[in-house]
Design a protein around this motif. Structure first.
Motif, PDB file in Angstrom:
ATOM      1  N   ASN A  78       0.816  -1.220   0.000  1.00  0.00           N
ATOM      2  CA  ASN A  78       0.000   0.000   0.000  1.00  0.00           C
ATOM      3  C   ASN A  78       0.846   1.266   0.000  1.00  0.00           C
ATOM      4  O   ASN A  78       0.473   2.274   0.582  1.00  0.00           O
ATOM      5  CB  ASN A  78      -0.969   0.019   1.192  1.00  0.00           C
ATOM      6  N   CYS A  79       1.992   1.200  -0.647  1.00  0.00           N
ATOM      7  CA  CYS A  79       2.878   2.352  -0.743  1.00  0.00           C
ATOM      8  C   CYS A  79       2.478   3.122  -2.003  1.00  0.00           C
ATOM      9  O   CYS A  79       2.757   2.701  -3.112  1.00  0.00           O
ATOM     10  CB  CYS A  79       4.326   1.883  -0.815  1.00  0.00           C
ATOM     11  N   SER A  80       1.796   4.237  -1.811  1.00  0.00           N
ATOM     12  CA  SER A  80       1.280   4.976  -2.959  1.00  0.00           C
ATOM     13  C   SER A  80       2.295   5.953  -3.540  1.00  0.00           C
ATOM     14  O   SER A  80       2.090   6.480  -4.619  1.00  0.00           O
ATOM     15  CB  SER A  80       0.007   5.718  -2.570  1.00  0.00           C
ATOM     16  N   GLY A  81       3.393   6.184  -2.841  1.00  0.00           N
ATOM     17  CA  GLY A  81       4.401   7.087  -3.366  1.00  0.00           C
ATOM     18  C   GLY A  81       5.760   6.852  -2.745  1.00  0.00           C
ATOM     19  O   GLY A  81       5.869   6.424  -1.604  1.00  0.00           O
ATOM     20  N   PHE A  82       6.790   7.121  -3.527  1.00  0.00           N
ATOM     21  CA  PHE A  82       8.163   6.976  -3.074  1.00  0.00           C
ATOM     22  C   PHE A  82       9.004   7.927  -3.893  1.00  0.00           C
ATOM     23  O   PHE A  82       8.926   7.925  -5.116  1.00  0.00           O
ATOM     24  CB  PHE A  82       8.630   5.522  -3.275  1.00  0.00           C
ATOM     25  N   PHE A  96       8.029   8.696   1.671  1.00  0.00           N
ATOM     26  CA  PHE A  96       7.109   7.579   1.453  1.00  0.00           C
ATOM     27  C   PHE A  96       5.700   8.096   1.668  1.00  0.00           C
ATOM     28  O   PHE A  96       5.467   8.948   2.525  1.00  0.00           O
ATOM     29  CB  PHE A  96       7.322   6.462   2.487  1.00  0.00           C
ATOM     30  N   SER A  97       4.753   7.583   0.918  1.00  0.00           N
ATOM     31  CA  SER A  97       3.345   7.812   1.257  1.00  0.00           C
ATOM     32  C   SER A  97       2.660   6.456   1.245  1.00  0.00           C
ATOM     33  O   SER A  97       2.871   5.631   0.355  1.00  0.00           O
ATOM     34  CB  SER A  97       2.677   8.792   0.305  1.00  0.00           C
ATOM     35  N   LEU A  98       1.888   6.237   2.281  1.00  0.00           N
ATOM     36  CA  LEU A  98       1.269   4.947   2.545  1.00  0.00           C
ATOM     37  C   LEU A  98      -0.238   5.146   2.593  1.00  0.00           C
ATOM     38  O   LEU A  98      -0.721   6.062   3.262  1.00  0.00           O
ATOM     39  CB  LEU A  98       1.790   4.433   3.884  1.00  0.00           C
ATOM     40  N   THR A  99      -1.006   4.326   1.863  1.00  0.00           N
ATOM     41  CA  THR A  99      -2.453   4.417   1.880  1.00  0.00           C
ATOM     42  C   THR A  99      -2.982   3.470   2.944  1.00  0.00           C
ATOM     43  O   THR A  99      -2.678   2.283   2.927  1.00  0.00           O
ATOM     44  CB  THR A  99      -3.042   4.047   0.510  1.00  0.00           C
ATOM     45  N   ASP A 100      -3.766   4.026   3.878  1.00  0.00           N
ATOM     46  CA  ASP A 100      -4.301   3.220   4.965  1.00  0.00           C
ATOM     47  C   ASP A 100      -5.777   3.541   5.145  1.00  0.00           C
ATOM     48  O   ASP A 100      -6.121   4.602   5.646  1.00  0.00           O
ATOM     49  CB  ASP A 100      -3.517   3.511   6.261  1.00  0.00           C
ATOM     50  N   ARG A 101      -6.649   2.643   4.696  1.00  0.00           N
ATOM     51  CA  ARG A 101      -8.099   2.786   4.829  1.00  0.00           C
ATOM     52  C   ARG A 101      -8.597   4.145   4.309  1.00  0.00           C
ATOM     53  O   ARG A 101      -9.300   4.871   4.995  1.00  0.00           O
ATOM     54  CB  ARG A 101      -8.522   2.583   6.267  1.00  0.00           C
ATOM     55  N   GLY A 102      -8.159   4.489   3.129  1.00  0.00           N
ATOM     56  CA  GLY A 102      -8.601   5.726   2.509  1.00  0.00           C
ATOM     57  C   GLY A 102      -7.824   6.962   2.919  1.00  0.00           C
ATOM     58  O   GLY A 102      -8.020   8.023   2.352  1.00  0.00           O
ATOM     59  N   ARG A 103      -6.944   6.845   3.897  1.00  0.00           N
ATOM     60  CA  ARG A 103      -6.116   7.967   4.315  1.00  0.00           C
ATOM     61  C   ARG A 103      -4.716   7.776   3.764  1.00  0.00           C
ATOM     62  O   ARG A 103      -4.237   6.653   3.635  1.00  0.00           O
ATOM     63  CB  ARG A 103      -6.000   8.034   5.840  1.00  0.00           C
ATOM     64  N   VAL A 104      -4.063   8.876   3.466  1.00  0.00           N
ATOM     65  CA  VAL A 104      -2.684   8.821   3.008  1.00  0.00           C
ATOM     66  C   VAL A 104      -1.793   9.336   4.133  1.00  0.00           C
ATOM     67  O   VAL A 104      -1.987  10.434   4.641  1.00  0.00           O
ATOM     68  CB  VAL A 104      -2.475   9.655   1.724  1.00  0.00           C
ATOM     69  N   VAL A 105      -0.845   8.502   4.538  1.00  0.00           N
ATOM     70  CA  VAL A 105       0.106   8.868   5.580  1.00  0.00           C
ATOM     71  C   VAL A 105       1.440   9.134   4.896  1.00  0.00           C
ATOM     72  O   VAL A 105       1.946   8.275   4.173  1.00  0.00           O
ATOM     73  CB  VAL A 105       0.259   7.730   6.619  1.00  0.00           C
ATOM     74  N   ALA A 106       1.989  10.319   5.089  1.00  0.00           N
ATOM     75  CA  ALA A 106       3.255  10.683   4.460  1.00  0.00           C
ATOM     76  C   ALA A 106       4.372  10.632   5.495  1.00  0.00           C
ATOM     77  O   ALA A 106       4.220  11.130   6.611  1.00  0.00           O
ATOM     78  CB  ALA A 106       3.165  12.076   3.862  1.00  0.00           C
ATOM     79  N   LEU A 107       5.456   9.984   5.127  1.00  0.00           N
ATOM     80  CA  LEU A 107       6.627   9.883   5.980  1.00  0.00           C
ATOM     81  C   LEU A 107       7.826  10.415   5.225  1.00  0.00           C
ATOM     82  O   LEU A 107       7.983  10.167   4.030  1.00  0.00           O
ATOM     83  CB  LEU A 107       6.885   8.429   6.378  1.00  0.00           C
ATOM     84  N   SER A 108       8.676  11.128   5.916  1.00  0.00           N
ATOM     85  CA  SER A 108       9.867  11.684   5.304  1.00  0.00           C
ATOM     86  C   SER A 108      11.049  11.442   6.225  1.00  0.00           C
ATOM     87  O   SER A 108      10.914  11.501   7.440  1.00  0.00           O
ATOM     88  CB  SER A 108       9.674  13.179   5.070  1.00  0.00           C
ATOM     89  N   SER A 109      12.195  11.153   5.640  1.00  0.00           N
ATOM     90  CA  SER A 109      13.389  10.915   6.441  1.00  0.00           C
ATOM     91  C   SER A 109      14.612  11.350   5.643  1.00  0.00           C
ATOM     92  O   SER A 109      14.581  11.391   4.419  1.00  0.00           O
ATOM     93  CB  SER A 109      13.499   9.431   6.793  1.00  0.00           C
TER      94      SER A 109
END
Length: 185
Positions: free
Chosen positions: A142-146, A160-173
């Protein structure tokens, strides 16, 4: 004569109240377990991204060359490609021969492995290692972006952006790269 105990009606009322209380408590326990299961699934997605980031850090810190993104181009790219020494081929024999054989060179191109990170069409972040053959490892679902870009001279910014139950969670490092070794003069 007095009778001790409860009447039949009192017993039925108490039994009804106990069953009602157990039903309410059972519903609460069921909701708690469902919420706990949902949180575990959510944490599983984030844990897989953190695991992928650890792989990526290790590979970047051991890299001898970045093929994508290029250090001269600050724009983000959706594929990270690098070359690093094959861990199995950079070790000297034990005991170390004196003098070290002149033919031994850890950065020999025939001893480098090619590593690529990308999100495939199934929204899975995969790591492909090429050494002779190709080995693909799924790191996250469910990785919608990299995206990756050079940030300064010795850092990579990874998003990274992760799709979780219709929500997009964005992580940056940021991945800090080792300093280049100065050549002896």
């Amino acid at each position: 004569m007095k009778r001790s105990g409860f009447s039949l009606l009192e017993g039925l009322v108490v039994s009804f109240l106990v069953l009602l209380l157990l039903g309410v408590l059972g519903g609460l326990v069921q909701r708690y377990l469902a919420a706990n299961r949902m949180l575990k699934e959510k944490d599983k997605g984030l844990d897989s991204i953190q695991h992928a980031l650890q792989f990526l850090r290790n590979d970047c810190q051991g890299a001898v060359r970045f093929l994508s993104p290029l250090a001269s181009d600050p724009s983000p790219v959706s594929v990270l490609e690098l070359e690093r020494p094959n861990p199995g081929s950079v070790r000297l024999p034990v005991p170390i021969p004196t003098p070290v054989p002149g033919s031994w060179e850890p950065l020999d191109p025939t001893r480098l492995i090619h590593i690529e990170y990308r999100v495939n069409l199934d929204q899975r972040l995969v790591r492909t290692v090429t050494l002779g053959g190709s080995d693909t490892q799924e790191l996250a679902r469910n990785c919608s972006g990299f995206s990756v870009r050079h940030f300064g001279t010795r850092q990579l910014e990874v998003n990274f952006s992760l799709t979780d139950r219709g929500r997009v969670v964005a992580l940056s490092s940021r991945v800090f790269l080792p300093m280049e070794k100065k050549k002896k003069s």
